[in-house]
Design an enzyme around this catalytic site. Structure first.
Site, PDB file in Angstrom:
ATOM      1  N   ARG A   1       0.854  -1.202   0.000  1.00  0.00           N
ATOM      2  CA  ARG A   1       0.000   0.000   0.000  1.00  0.00           C
ATOM      3  C   ARG A   1       0.881   1.240   0.000  1.00  0.00           C
ATOM      4  O   ARG A   1       0.463   2.328  -0.376  1.00  0.00           O
ATOM      5  CB  ARG A   1      -0.986   0.021   1.179  1.00  0.00           C
ATOM      6  CG  ARG A   1      -1.843   1.288   1.199  1.00  0.00           C
ATOM      7  CD  ARG A   1      -3.172   1.148   1.943  1.00  0.00           C
ATOM      8  NE  ARG A   1      -3.058   0.409   3.173  1.00  0.00           N
ATOM      9  CZ  ARG A   1      -2.485   0.854   4.291  1.00  0.00           C
ATOM     10  NH1 ARG A   1      -1.987   2.074   4.327  1.00  0.00           N
ATOM     11  NH2 ARG A   1      -2.423   0.099   5.356  1.00  0.00           N
TER      12      ARG A   1
ATOM     13  N   TYR B   1     -11.508  19.365 -16.789  1.00  0.00           N
ATOM     14  CA  TYR B   1     -11.945  17.979 -16.937  1.00  0.00           C
ATOM     15  C   TYR B   1     -13.159  17.715 -16.027  1.00  0.00           C
ATOM     16  O   TYR B   1     -13.115  17.995 -14.815  1.00  0.00           O
ATOM     17  CB  TYR B   1     -10.770  17.059 -16.590  1.00  0.00           C
ATOM     18  CG  TYR B   1     -11.103  15.598 -16.662  1.00  0.00           C
ATOM     19  CD1 TYR B   1     -11.399  14.993 -17.874  1.00  0.00           C
ATOM     20  CD2 TYR B   1     -11.134  14.820 -15.520  1.00  0.00           C
ATOM     21  CE1 TYR B   1     -11.719  13.648 -17.944  1.00  0.00           C
ATOM     22  CE2 TYR B   1     -11.446  13.464 -15.570  1.00  0.00           C
ATOM     23  CZ  TYR B   1     -11.746  12.891 -16.792  1.00  0.00           C
ATOM     24  OH  TYR B   1     -12.058  11.555 -16.849  1.00  0.00           O
TER      25      TYR B   1
ATOM     26  N   ASP C   1      -2.783  19.823 -15.049  1.00  0.00           N
ATOM     27  CA  ASP C   1      -3.115  18.586 -15.748  1.00  0.00           C
ATOM     28  C   ASP C   1      -2.455  18.678 -17.130  1.00  0.00           C
ATOM     29  O   ASP C   1      -2.839  19.489 -17.960  1.00  0.00           O
ATOM     30  CB  ASP C   1      -4.650  18.466 -15.857  1.00  0.00           C
ATOM     31  CG  ASP C   1      -5.105  17.162 -16.514  1.00  0.00           C
ATOM     32  OD1 ASP C   1      -4.341  16.592 -17.314  1.00  0.00           O
ATOM     33  OD2 ASP C   1      -6.242  16.729 -16.233  1.00  0.00           O
TER      34      ASP C   1
ATOM     35  N   LYS D   1      -4.284   7.665 -20.779  1.00  0.00           N
ATOM     36  CA  LYS D   1      -4.335   8.213 -22.127  1.00  0.00           C
ATOM     37  C   LYS D   1      -3.021   7.898 -22.862  1.00  0.00           C
ATOM     38  O   LYS D   1      -2.685   6.741 -22.998  1.00  0.00           O
ATOM     39  CB  LYS D   1      -4.643   9.719 -22.060  1.00  0.00           C
ATOM     40  CG  LYS D   1      -5.793  10.054 -21.087  1.00  0.00           C
ATOM     41  CD  LYS D   1      -7.148   9.509 -21.542  1.00  0.00           C
ATOM     42  CE  LYS D   1      -8.177   9.417 -20.432  1.00  0.00           C
ATOM     43  NZ  LYS D   1      -8.514  10.656 -19.745  1.00  0.00           N
TER      44      LYS D   1
END
Ligand SMILES: *Cc1c(COP(=O)(O)O)cnc(C)c1O
Length: 370
Positions: free
Chosen positions: A33, A86, A159, A184
């Site tokens: 984790r 976004y 971004d 992407k």
């Protein structure tokens, strides 16, 4: 090939070894984790590629975005961001942080630095950027906005998913945190959902402990390994996406059935000077508006396409088409939809790695339907 460390935990030779690992938790492999060797390899590559000190991978771009916002903000803070950011990032700000943590938000178009300057308040803690924006392909001046923010002690997050680290380096322009959806172009094969934040060690280490380990949305070693595969071809893929993107945009721009093309790579793009100043190339996600607003004709066009598959997301090897109105009309009132400046005839295409002449022929035959 490096191995996939499919470990949930790591064991130690003796008591001193595990004791030492806990002394340097951020650079030790104890439990997945936290840190994992396969994930770490990709983080080091992404940090080097973006020219940043350190990177933290996340299991999605949204996990990276929400972690960045939670890192920067405290209850009662103010955020300045762009109107066409976004969608899910906008939802997290407006429908989650705003009501639950009393975060206030000012939306600007973002083309002028003065808009950011005028929007700043005494409690502004974050300027959140997306340049070019994946909805309308508008740019913000990263260097000037970052300098303004820094002078006021405000964090900047950008971004950078559209441009990729190949064509734009926000950290070198003074931005504090660079974010990518690795789902992407970085992933590029339409088989991974992932995200990353890149920045100074101090910031990334803080996020690694708090928003990454404590919120617990961890990056899977196998997905990281797929990204390692993807990164090997990223520069070559981007070269091809750029070439095909420019070709298709030029074709669309001269087509009589098309009202306008939204693409920073076109010579007459309205923010061309800024685009050339802060990017070294262009990718292949673009918008265009059909002249017709007749839904039957629009459907006939989309359904006639054979190589462009109908679907969300972008940046993979395959060409895709999507009509933003499909989701906007489900989420927004007709008035809000009109205010967006997007119509039923607005299309978004992701130009893939197929032969560009085939893609152009596919668009040409489908455009006959309108
Ligand atoms: C897809 C996308 C995201 C979110 O990434 P996920 O990996 O889907 O969570 C963020 N920003 C942009 C510009 C995107 O296109």
């Amino acid at each position: 090939m490096p191995p996939i460390f499919q470990n949930s935990l790591f064991t130690f030779e003796n008591r001193d070894a595990i004791d030492e690992a806990f002394d340097d938790r951020l650079n030790s492999f104890i439990y997945s984790r936290g840190k994992n060797p396969t994930v770490r390899m990709v983080e080091e590559k992404l940090a080097a590629l973006a020219g940043g000190e350190k990177a933290q991978l996340f299991p999605s771009g949204m996990a990276a975005i929400s972690a960045a916002m939670l890192h920067c903000l405290r209850a009662g803070d103010h955020v300045v961001t762009i109107k066409n950011m976004y969608g899910p990032a906008n939802n997290f700000l407006v429908s989650y942080l705003q009501p639950k943590f009393d975060i206030s938000i000012t939306f600007v178009e973002g083309k002028e630095v003065s808009e950011f300057k005028n929007a700043i308040q005494h409690n502004t803690r974050l300027i959140y950027l997306e340049s070019p924006s994946s909805a309308v392909f508008s740019l913000q001046d990263l260097e000037k906005v970052a300098a303004l923010a820094r002078s006021k002690g405000i964090m900047t997050v950008c971004d950078n998913t559209w441009a990729t680290p190949i064509f734009q380096k926000p950290l070198a322009m003074g931005v504090d945190l660079e974010m990518h959806s690795c789902s992407k172009y970085i992933g590029g094969h339409s088989d991974v959902v992932s995200g990353v934040l890149i920045g100074k060690t101090e910031i990334i280490d803080s996020i690694a402990v708090r928003e990454y380990e404590w919120l617990g949305a961890k990056m899977a070693p196998f997905e990281a390994w797929l990204l390692l595969r993807s990164l090997r071809s990223l520069p070559v893929r981007m070269e091809r996406h750029q070439k095909s993107g420019l070709h298709i945009a030029a074709f669309l721009a001269q087509h009589p059935a098309i009202a306008k093309v939204r693409y920073p790579g076109l010579p007459d793009f309205e923010q061309k000077e800024l685009a050339e100043q802060q990017m070294t190339g262009y990718t292949a996600l673009m918008g265009f508006q059909l002249k017709t607003n007749d839904l039957n004709k629009i459907k006939a066009f989309v359904n006639a396409l054979k190589l462009f598959k109908i679907g969300v997301s972008w940046g993979g090897h395959e060409s895709l088409i999507y009509a933003p109105a499909i989701s906007y009309l489900k989420e927004l009132s007709p008035e809000q939809f009109d205010a967006l400046g997007i119509s039923l005839g607005d299309m978004r295409i992701s130009v893939g790695l197929e032969h560009v002449e085939d893609l152009q022929a596919d668009l040409a035959q489908a455009l006959e339907a309108v």
